[in-house]
Design an enzyme around this catalytic site. Sequence first.
Site, PDB file in Angstrom:
ATOM      1  N   ASP A 158      20.940  77.867 -43.102  1.00  0.00           N
ATOM      2  CA  ASP A 158      19.554  78.322 -43.198  1.00  0.00           C
ATOM      3  C   ASP A 158      18.830  77.658 -44.364  1.00  0.00           C
ATOM      4  OD1 ASP A 158      19.498  80.784 -41.223  1.00  0.00           O
ATOM      5  OD2 ASP A 158      21.354  80.948 -42.375  1.00  0.00           O
ATOM      6  N   ASP A 165      20.401  74.423 -50.498  1.00  0.00           N
ATOM      7  CA  ASP A 165      19.018  74.626 -50.924  1.00  0.00           C
ATOM      8  C   ASP A 165      18.842  75.746 -51.935  1.00  0.00           C
ATOM      9  OD1 ASP A 165      19.630  76.486 -48.789  1.00  0.00           O
ATOM     10  OD2 ASP A 165      17.505  76.977 -48.717  1.00  0.00           O
ATOM     11  N   ASP A 222      24.900  73.658 -45.916  1.00  0.00           N
ATOM     12  CA  ASP A 222      24.431  75.015 -45.731  1.00  0.00           C
ATOM     13  C   ASP A 222      23.612  75.022 -44.437  1.00  0.00           C
ATOM     14  OD1 ASP A 222      23.674  77.746 -46.447  1.00  0.00           O
ATOM     15  OD2 ASP A 222      21.715  76.879 -46.877  1.00  0.00           O
TER      16      ASP A 222
END
Length: 230
Positions: free
Chosen positions: A14, A174, A12
């Site tokens: 960001d 995240d 991922d």
Amino acid sequence: MTDFPFAIVGFDLDGTLVDTHADLGVALNHALRLAGRAEVPAGQVRDLIGGGARQMLDRALAITGGPLPEAEVQSLHADLVAFYRANIAVHSRLFPGGEEMLAALEARGVRLAVVTNKLESLAVRLLEELGLAPRLAAIIGGDTLGPGRAKPAPDLLHEMVARLGGGKAAYVGDTSFDTRAAQAAGLPCVAVRFGFADAPLESLGADAVIDHFEELLPALEHLAARRALA
């Protein structure tokens, strides 16, 4: 090149590979000012990130006075994206240990990818400005495959594996968007504790949780060994 259990590792963007919260926060507050809303304090921006810029904007509007008519939100979203595109890498940087981690995976012959719900054009621009794009075999955004196919749907992760020629793959994220997409795609997932988690890390269903990128390669090796014994 050494024997490593995964041929592909996807990230991922960001809150996982790159800390983008400061630049996203500036763009978000630009849009809120246009709407006549109060700005979101810097310390609260992390809690609003996840799922793409539109979801970030919707969350910010909800806590600064409530939702607006859809046409107004679409206009604000366009303004947010345009401002962000022009100021995309002022503060954004790899998370600590990211450079060493990427180099270690490259030394083991691993093919690297970014799979994000960020618009593909924005992801490419950010990664190019940070000098990371040449190291990635694929950059896949939330709009790459069209509407309804962004995470937590597994489609983007299936596309990652297909583009990179197949082989054992793992994903690093995240938020619940990442863990749910990985689970749906049948890929092991490592969650990072330093990102923009939208729920307690232990509740996201990741196969492993790390506190620093220096832990990623050992975590992936452990996951592969555990799966082999299962």
